[in-house]
Motif scaffolding. Structure first.
Motif, short mmCIF file in Angstrom:
data_model
loop_
_atom_site.label_atom_id
_atom_site.label_comp_id
_atom_site.label_asym_id
_atom_site.label_seq_id
_atom_site.Cartn_x
_atom_site.Cartn_y
_atom_site.Cartn_z
N ARG A 299 24.52 -18.55 -14.79
CA ARG A 299 24.42 -19.00 -13.39
C ARG A 299 25.47 -18.35 -12.49
O ARG A 299 25.27 -18.30 -11.27
CB ARG A 299 24.54 -20.52 -13.31
CG ARG A 299 25.85 -21.13 -13.81
CD ARG A 299 25.72 -22.65 -13.88
NE ARG A 299 26.95 -23.31 -14.33
CZ ARG A 299 27.33 -23.41 -15.60
NH1 ARG A 299 26.59 -22.85 -16.56
NH2 ARG A 299 28.44 -24.05 -15.93
N PHE A 300 26.57 -17.84 -13.06
CA PHE A 300 27.58 -17.18 -12.24
C PHE A 300 27.36 -15.67 -12.17
O PHE A 300 28.09 -14.96 -11.50
CB PHE A 300 28.98 -17.46 -12.80
CG PHE A 300 29.30 -18.93 -12.88
CD1 PHE A 300 29.37 -19.70 -11.72
CD2 PHE A 300 29.53 -19.54 -14.10
CE1 PHE A 300 29.67 -21.06 -11.80
CE2 PHE A 300 29.82 -20.90 -14.19
CZ PHE A 300 29.89 -21.66 -13.03
N VAL A 301 26.33 -15.21 -12.87
CA VAL A 301 26.04 -13.77 -12.94
C VAL A 301 24.85 -13.39 -12.07
O VAL A 301 24.89 -12.45 -11.29
CB VAL A 301 25.78 -13.33 -14.41
CG1 VAL A 301 25.47 -11.84 -14.44
CG2 VAL A 301 26.97 -13.66 -15.28
N GLY A 302 23.76 -14.15 -12.22
CA GLY A 302 22.54 -13.83 -11.46
C GLY A 302 21.32 -14.44 -12.12
O GLY A 302 21.42 -15.36 -12.93
N SER A 303 20.16 -13.91 -11.80
CA SER A 303 18.91 -14.43 -12.32
C SER A 303 18.51 -13.72 -13.61
O SER A 303 19.03 -12.66 -13.94
CB SER A 303 17.80 -14.27 -11.27
OG SER A 303 17.65 -12.91 -10.91
N VAL A 304 17.57 -14.33 -14.32
CA VAL A 304 17.00 -13.71 -15.52
C VAL A 304 15.50 -13.64 -15.33
O VAL A 304 14.89 -14.52 -14.70
CB VAL A 304 17.36 -14.51 -16.80
CG1 VAL A 304 18.85 -14.47 -17.05
CG2 VAL A 304 16.87 -15.95 -16.70
N ASN A 305 14.89 -12.59 -15.85
CA ASN A 305 13.46 -12.36 -15.66
C ASN A 305 12.70 -12.49 -16.97
O ASN A 305 13.18 -12.12 -18.03
CB ASN A 305 13.22 -10.96 -15.08
CG ASN A 305 13.85 -10.79 -13.72
OD1 ASN A 305 13.88 -11.71 -12.91
ND2 ASN A 305 14.36 -9.60 -13.44
N ASP A 306 11.49 -13.03 -16.83
CA ASP A 306 10.57 -13.13 -17.96
C ASP A 306 9.18 -12.76 -17.45
O ASP A 306 8.43 -13.63 -16.98
CB ASP A 306 10.59 -14.55 -18.53
CG ASP A 306 9.66 -14.70 -19.73
OD1 ASP A 306 9.35 -13.68 -20.37
OD2 ASP A 306 9.25 -15.84 -20.02
N GLY A 307 8.85 -11.48 -17.51
CA GLY A 307 7.59 -11.01 -16.93
C GLY A 307 7.60 -11.15 -15.43
O GLY A 307 8.49 -10.65 -14.75
N ASN A 308 6.63 -11.88 -14.90
CA ASN A 308 6.55 -12.07 -13.44
C ASN A 308 7.20 -13.37 -12.98
O ASN A 308 7.00 -13.82 -11.85
CB ASN A 308 5.09 -12.03 -12.98
CG ASN A 308 4.26 -13.14 -13.59
OD1 ASN A 308 4.62 -13.70 -14.62
ND2 ASN A 308 3.13 -13.46 -12.97
N ILE A 309 7.99 -13.98 -13.87
CA ILE A 309 8.72 -15.21 -13.52
C ILE A 309 10.22 -14.94 -13.54
O ILE A 309 10.75 -14.37 -14.50
CB ILE A 309 8.39 -16.37 -14.48
CG1 ILE A 309 6.89 -16.63 -14.53
CG2 ILE A 309 9.13 -17.63 -14.05
CD1 ILE A 309 6.50 -17.76 -15.45
N LYS A 310 10.89 -15.35 -12.46
CA LYS A 310 12.34 -15.17 -12.35
C LYS A 310 13.00 -16.55 -12.36
O LYS A 310 12.57 -17.46 -11.65
CB LYS A 310 12.69 -14.42 -11.07
CG LYS A 310 14.18 -14.18 -10.88
CD LYS A 310 14.47 -13.50 -9.55
CE LYS A 310 13.96 -12.08 -9.54
NZ LYS A 310 14.33 -11.36 -8.28
N TYR A 311 14.05 -16.68 -13.15
CA TYR A 311 14.78 -17.95 -13.27
C TYR A 311 16.19 -17.75 -12.72
O TYR A 311 16.85 -16.75 -13.01
CB TYR A 311 14.88 -18.40 -14.73
CG TYR A 311 13.56 -18.64 -15.42
CD1 TYR A 311 13.05 -19.93 -15.57
CD2 TYR A 311 12.81 -17.58 -15.95
CE1 TYR A 311 11.85 -20.16 -16.23
CE2 TYR A 311 11.60 -17.80 -16.60
CZ TYR A 311 11.13 -19.09 -16.73
OH TYR A 311 9.93 -19.30 -17.39
N ARG A 312 16.64 -18.74 -11.96
CA ARG A 312 18.01 -18.68 -11.44
C ARG A 312 18.57 -20.11 -11.35
O ARG A 312 17.86 -21.03 -10.93
CB ARG A 312 18.07 -18.01 -10.07
CG ARG A 312 19.49 -17.87 -9.52
CD ARG A 312 19.49 -17.12 -8.20
NE ARG A 312 20.83 -17.00 -7.66
CZ ARG A 312 21.69 -16.05 -7.99
NH1 ARG A 312 21.35 -15.12 -8.86
NH2 ARG A 312 22.91 -16.02 -7.45
#
Length: 243
Positions: free
Chosen positions: A208-221
């Motif tokens: 959470r202090f770095v940035g978002s993570v991606n999984d295909g066409n879904i981005k989590y933050r």
């Protein structure tokens, strides 16, 4: 001599029409905006009216300085025909095109409204943008100790399809749970054939202090929300790109 006088009269008439076009375009642009017309359609209308005005000004100058080269009768017919075109374009054409666009938007909007009702949303709104619209709604959910939290979801769509689904879900700082987040959001994301991954939510929390993570066409933050310099809530953002 009479021909030159008649041409100059046409030049005066055309000058008046050019003023009407200028003032009318500004006035109609305001009216269309207040009535919620498509911003893209309003822009197209404004560009065409500006081109129409430029052509009118050019002929105005030619009528004054090149009057001998013009036939009075033909000029009168052309001026009247162009003015009728201007009126029809800014009334009938704009109304028909905006009505057609609204019907196309309405189909998707009604579908999203059905999803919202099935998902037990509390309140919703529709926001118009330049190239698309947004269906925005709010819902509440309860965590393990039965405390109320909030979910905000924004769905972006054009006349053909849904472009993006953005969910923002809040957790109390001591009650963050990837399983609760998935359980609360999965039903809605299932409408778009998307699967939320608990592991990715947990990974986003860890980063959470770095940035978002991606999984295909879904981005989590995941972000921390502070109030009075104290950690107040945890905000999880899940963004589904369907464009």
């Amino acid at each position: 001599m009479n021909k030159n006088v008649d041409i100059r009269k046409n030049a005066i008439i055309l000058f008046v029409i050019n003023l009407i076009v200028l003032m009318g375009s500004l006035f109609l642009n305001t009216i269309y905006t207040k009535q919620g017309y498509s911003k893209t359609l309003i822009l197209i209308n404004l560009i065409i009216n500006i081109l129409f005005l430029i052509i009118g000004v050019i002929f105005n100058v030619l009528f004054i300085y090149k009057s001998k080269q013009f036939d009075n009768k033909k000029c009168t017919i052309i001026i009247l025909a162009c003015f009728v075109f201007y009126i029809l374009f800014n009334s009938l054409f704009m109304t028909v095109m905006n009505s057609k666009l609204n019907k196309e938007y309405e189909k998707i909007n009604n579908t999203l409204l059905g999803y919202c009702v099935s998902y037990d949303c509390n309140k919703y709104d529709m926001i118009k943008s330049k190239a698309f619209r947004e269906f925005v709604f709010e819902k509440t959910y309860f965590d393990y100790d039965n405390k109320e939290n909030k979910i905000n979801i924004t769905v972006s769509y054009n006349t053909k399809k849904v472009l993006n689904v953005k969910a923002v879900i809040y957790s109390r700082n001591n009650m963050f749970s990837e399983s609760i987040i998935k359980d609360e959001l999965q039903d809605y994301f299932s409408y778009f054939n998307a699967e939320i991954d608990e592991a990715m939510i947990k990974k986003a929390f860890e980063k959470r202090f770095v940035g978002s993570v991606n999984d295909g066409n879904i981005k989590y933050r995941v972000e921390e929300v502070y109030k009075d310099n104290a950690l107040n809530k945890i905000k999880t953002i899940i963004n589904l790109n369907l464009n």
